[in-house]
Design a protein around this motif. Structure first.
Motif, mmCIF file in Angstrom:
data_model
loop_
_atom_site.group_PDB
_atom_site.id
_atom_site.type_symbol
_atom_site.label_atom_id
_atom_site.label_comp_id
_atom_site.label_asym_id
_atom_site.label_seq_id
_atom_site.Cartn_x
_atom_site.Cartn_y
_atom_site.Cartn_z
ATOM 1 N N ALA A 1 0.846 -1.193 0.000
ATOM 2 C CA ALA A 1 0.000 0.000 0.000
ATOM 3 C C ALA A 1 0.877 1.237 0.000
ATOM 4 C CB ALA A 1 -0.902 0.001 1.234
ATOM 5 N N ILE A 2 0.420 2.253 -0.731
ATOM 6 C CA ILE A 2 1.133 3.530 -0.690
ATOM 7 C C ILE A 2 0.203 4.578 -0.099
ATOM 8 C CG2 ILE A 2 2.591 2.988 -2.693
ATOM 9 C CD1 ILE A 2 0.876 4.975 -4.336
ATOM 10 N N CYS A 3 0.809 5.480 0.655
ATOM 11 C CA CYS A 3 0.055 6.574 1.260
ATOM 12 C C CYS A 3 0.988 7.775 1.198
ATOM 13 C CB CYS A 3 -0.311 6.178 2.695
ATOM 14 S SG CYS A 3 -1.682 7.104 3.416
ATOM 15 N N LEU A 4 0.753 8.654 0.227
ATOM 16 C CA LEU A 4 1.664 9.772 -0.017
ATOM 17 C C LEU A 4 1.213 10.999 0.761
ATOM 18 C CD1 LEU A 4 1.929 9.478 -3.924
ATOM 19 C CD2 LEU A 4 3.446 8.459 -2.198
ATOM 20 N N SER A 5 2.170 11.629 1.403
ATOM 21 C CA SER A 5 1.861 12.847 2.146
ATOM 22 C C SER A 5 1.899 14.041 1.201
ATOM 23 C CB SER A 5 2.892 13.024 3.257
ATOM 24 O OG SER A 5 2.742 14.299 3.838
ATOM 25 N N SER A 6 1.070 15.034 1.476
ATOM 26 C CA SER A 6 1.091 16.254 0.663
ATOM 27 C C SER A 6 2.148 17.216 1.175
ATOM 28 C CB SER A 6 -0.282 16.924 0.708
ATOM 29 O OG SER A 6 -0.635 17.183 2.054
ATOM 30 N N SER A 7 2.720 16.903 2.323
ATOM 31 C CA SER A 7 3.681 17.806 2.943
ATOM 32 C C SER A 7 5.101 17.449 2.512
ATOM 33 C CB SER A 7 3.540 17.671 4.458
ATOM 34 O OG SER A 7 4.711 18.085 5.096
ATOM 35 N N THR A 8 5.941 18.472 2.391
ATOM 36 C CA THR A 8 7.334 18.194 2.062
ATOM 37 C C THR A 8 8.164 18.067 3.336
ATOM 38 O OG1 THR A 8 7.733 20.549 1.822
ATOM 39 C CG2 THR A 8 7.248 19.335 -0.185
ATOM 40 N N THR A 9 7.507 18.150 4.483
ATOM 41 C CA THR A 9 8.256 18.091 5.736
ATOM 42 C C THR A 9 7.874 16.906 6.614
ATOM 43 O OG1 THR A 9 6.647 19.608 6.680
ATOM 44 C CG2 THR A 9 8.670 20.582 5.846
ATOM 45 N N SER A 10 6.874 16.116 6.202
ATOM 46 C CA SER A 10 6.568 14.942 7.024
ATOM 47 C C SER A 10 6.465 13.710 6.138
ATOM 48 C CB SER A 10 5.273 15.159 7.809
ATOM 49 O OG SER A 10 4.254 15.565 6.939
ATOM 50 N N ASN A 11 6.665 12.542 6.735
ATOM 51 C CA ASN A 11 6.742 11.299 5.979
ATOM 52 C C ASN A 11 5.391 10.715 5.606
ATOM 53 O OD1 ASN A 11 9.540 10.845 5.938
ATOM 54 N ND2 ASN A 11 9.508 10.081 8.048
ATOM 55 N N GLY A 12 5.246 10.305 4.362
ATOM 56 C CA GLY A 12 4.206 9.366 3.974
ATOM 57 C C GLY A 12 4.786 7.972 4.150
ATOM 58 N N VAL A 13 4.073 6.957 3.664
ATOM 59 C CA VAL A 13 4.510 5.586 3.964
ATOM 60 C C VAL A 13 4.155 4.614 2.835
ATOM 61 C CG1 VAL A 13 2.371 5.228 5.314
ATOM 62 C CG2 VAL A 13 4.343 3.746 5.739
ATOM 63 N N VAL A 14 5.030 3.634 2.653
ATOM 64 C CA VAL A 14 4.692 2.461 1.839
ATOM 65 C C VAL A 14 4.701 1.265 2.784
ATOM 66 C CG1 VAL A 14 5.332 0.948 -0.082
ATOM 67 C CG2 VAL A 14 5.842 3.385 -0.219
ATOM 68 N N PHE A 15 3.620 0.488 2.780
ATOM 69 C CA PHE A 15 3.567 -0.758 3.547
ATOM 70 C C PHE A 15 3.717 -1.912 2.558
ATOM 71 C CE2 PHE A 15 0.659 2.067 5.931
ATOM 72 C CZ PHE A 15 1.032 1.859 7.248
ATOM 73 N N PHE A 16 4.543 -2.880 2.876
ATOM 74 C CA PHE A 16 4.604 -4.119 2.092
ATOM 75 C C PHE A 16 3.985 -5.216 2.947
ATOM 76 C CE2 PHE A 16 8.096 -1.533 0.531
ATOM 77 C CZ PHE A 16 7.944 -1.626 -0.843
ATOM 78 N N GLY A 17 3.039 -5.957 2.366
ATOM 79 C CA GLY A 17 2.340 -6.987 3.118
ATOM 80 C C GLY A 17 0.890 -6.562 3.305
ATOM 81 N N ALA A 18 0.066 -7.474 3.840
ATOM 82 C CA ALA A 18 -1.345 -7.151 4.055
ATOM 83 C C ALA A 18 -1.451 -6.216 5.251
ATOM 84 C CB ALA A 18 -2.117 -8.432 4.293
ATOM 85 N N GLY A 19 -2.632 -5.721 5.535
ATOM 86 C CA GLY A 19 -2.826 -4.825 6.672
ATOM 87 C C GLY A 19 -2.578 -5.550 7.976
ATOM 88 N N PRO A 20 -2.803 -4.934 9.141
ATOM 89 C CA PRO A 20 -3.352 -3.585 9.264
ATOM 90 C C PRO A 20 -2.397 -2.498 8.784
ATOM 91 C CG PRO A 20 -2.604 -4.389 11.405
ATOM 92 C CD PRO A 20 -2.500 -5.541 10.442
ATOM 93 N N TYR A 21 -2.989 -1.395 8.342
ATOM 94 C CA TYR A 21 -2.226 -0.192 8.028
ATOM 95 C C TYR A 21 -2.776 0.890 8.958
ATOM 96 C CZ TYR A 21 -1.793 -2.741 3.522
ATOM 97 O OH TYR A 21 -1.596 -3.683 2.539
#
Ligand SMILES: *[C@@H]1O[C@H](CO)[C@@H](O)[C@H](O)[C@H]1NC(C)=O
Ligand SMILES: *[C@@H]1O[C@H](CO)[C@@H](O)[C@H](O)[C@H]1NC(C)=O
Ligand SMILES: *[C@@H]1O[C@H](CO)[C@@H](O)[C@H](O)[C@H]1NC(C)=O
Length: 443
Positions: free
Chosen positions: A209-229
């Motif tokens: 799963a990818i979850c991209l942040s709109s901010s240039t100062t905080s982290n978004g995340v990529v999860f590999f594997g099933a949830g939970p996310y």
């Protein structure tokens, strides 16, 4: 144009086509109990690229990479500063070469001594800078990679894959990528994409799963594997997804490729677009992928904004401007075509109060709604623009859903079951993609 040299390469470097099918269990693991992995993702303010880093080599060094959702594999520049005692070239006809379906064997590489990217009798692939649409040829190999495990809520221990497969790129291929970036992390649907290699190394589901942040100062995340996310405050987004089918484009969309290769990118089946609940009129055959691989809708992290084929672009902008007629229009700011006086637009929980742009998928009930936070781009304190750009006539792909439209939406790619799970705007759930807890360490 983009696939300019795939013919000559596949002839010149043709090696042997008749490989036996091998099982994909190449990578080895240091932990059998790892259920999921995470990578942090930052948005680069200068290029609007989404960046991540992994630790690779012996001794381990952090390698900064541009995230490429549809990219075929991991590639890094081996020309400069690749020092590692654990690098191994992929010998022609070996299991890694077959897994990668390489049709190219370089018998000799001329250099004083062998080094990563220059060994004799090594198979090659075509690493691709998908930002500039430049491809080259590079040797295939493996080295240790180390990443952070997770239980879905918190960070776990670092785990490693000792034989992680990747392609050697060249220094010139880095042109157009963000500062200090050394390659690209391809999350595409190949057997050697990051998701497939991590899943086979740790025996977890072929999902990420990818979850991209709109901010240039905080982290978004990529999860590999099933949830939970899980995103703060304790929201498991994997439980609130809507699903749609993923389509395979039978023709590669990479800059260079072997003949007959499928695209590693993720396509979805948009059937129509609605604005203010009214269908936008355009030639919907553009939404189908034809036998040459043209048309259709893909999702991309290397395009900062959604790109629409010209006739679709004109229709969408026209319908949007009409639906927002009560807001004064102002001079357009490139690369956008429709800009508005933002002082006349109210703000809601999901961003500026503008008509939602709805991508209708397999049925009228399965809709990807794009709200103000994902449709509008604030270009200065008074001006907000519709964040879609004109892709010209006859682009390869008719609709490329880009980064701005993905931000603060979680997307799960379930490769084994060929489906995409999407959350819609996380603002409705009162969370964002910067809310994964990268700070604590539960292990
Ligand atoms: C590859 O083999 C050739 C011919 O035997 C030799 O001259 C060259 O040094 C070798 N290159 C590497 C990188 O080992
Ligand atoms: C619609 O688009 C398809 C694919 O580009 C094209 O072949 C066809 O002629 C178009 N139809 C119309 C009515 O323009
Ligand atoms: C925005 O509008 C205000 C009021 O008209 C004006 O003073 C200001 O300079 C404008 N800002 C920009 C960036 O144009």
């Amino acid at each position: 144009m983009a696939s300019f040299y795939h013919y000559s390469f596949s002839f010149l470097l043709f090696c042997s086509l008749l490989f036996p099918i091998l099982s994909p269990s190449i990578a080895s693991t240091t932990s059998s109990r790892t259920k999921a992995l995470v990578l942090p993702v930052t948005k680069d303010s200068a290029t609007l690229q989404y960046l991540t880093h992994i630790s690779q080599r012996t001794p381990l060094v952090p390698v900064k990479l541009t995230l490429d959702l549809g990219g075929q594999f991991l590639w890094v520049d081996c020309d400069q500063d690749y020092v590692s005692s654990t690098y191994k070239p992929a010998i022609c006809d070996s299991a890694p070469c077959n897994l990668a379906q390489s049709k190219s064997c370089s018998e000799s590489c001329f250099s004083d001594r062998p080094k990563p990217g220059c060994y004799n009798n090594t198979c090659s692939l075509f690493p691709d800078n998908s930002v500039t649409k430049t491809g080259t040829i590079g040797q295939f190999g493996q080295d240790i990679v180390s990443v952070q495990s997770t239980d879905g809520s918190n960070l776990g221990k670092m785990v490693s894959v000792s034989n992680f497969l990747f392609t050697c790129g060249s220094t010139f291929l880095l042109e157009g990528l963000a500062n200090d970036v050394k390659g690209m992390a391809g999350l595409g649907r190949t057997k050697i994409g990051l998701p497939s290699q991590f899943s086979s190394a740790f025996s977890f589901d072929r999902k990420f799963a990818i979850c991209l942040s709109s901010s240039t100062t905080s982290n978004g995340v990529v999860f590999f594997g099933a949830g939970p996310y899980v995103l703060n405050p304790g929201i498991d987004v994997s439980r609130s997804l809507t699903y749609t089918r993923l389509f395979i484009n039978p023709v590669s969309t990479a800059a260079s490729y072997f003949e007959g290769e499928k695209s590693s990118e993720y396509f979805i089946g948009v059937k129509s677009i609605k604005i203010n609940n009214k269908v936008v009129r355009f030639n919907t055959s553009l939404l189908n992928i034809d036998k040459n691989g043209n048309g259709g809708t893909k999702i991309s992290t290397v395009n900062p904004y959604t790109v629409l084929e010209t006739s679709i672009y004109k229709a969408v902008v026209g319908a949007f401007v009409k639906a927002l007629a009560k807001v004064p229009r102002v001079a357009a700011v490139a690369p956008f075509g429709a800009c508005f006086d933002s002082n006349h637009i109210d703000v809601t929980r999901v961003g500026p109060a503008v008509p939602s742009i709805d991508l209708v998928l397999q049925s009228e009930d399965v809709v990807w709604n794009i709200y103000g936070a994902n449709s509008m781009v604030q270009v200065n304190e008074n001006v907000s623009c519709l964040g879609f750009v004109d892709g010209g006539i006859e682009p390869v792909t008719s609709i490329v859903i880009g980064g701005h439209q993905l931000e603060n939406n979680l997307l799960q790619f379930d490769i084994a079951n060929n489906r995409l799970g999407f959350s819609s705007s996380l603002f409705f759930m009162r969370t964002t993609c910067s809310n994964f807890n990268f700070k604590s360490n539960s292990a």
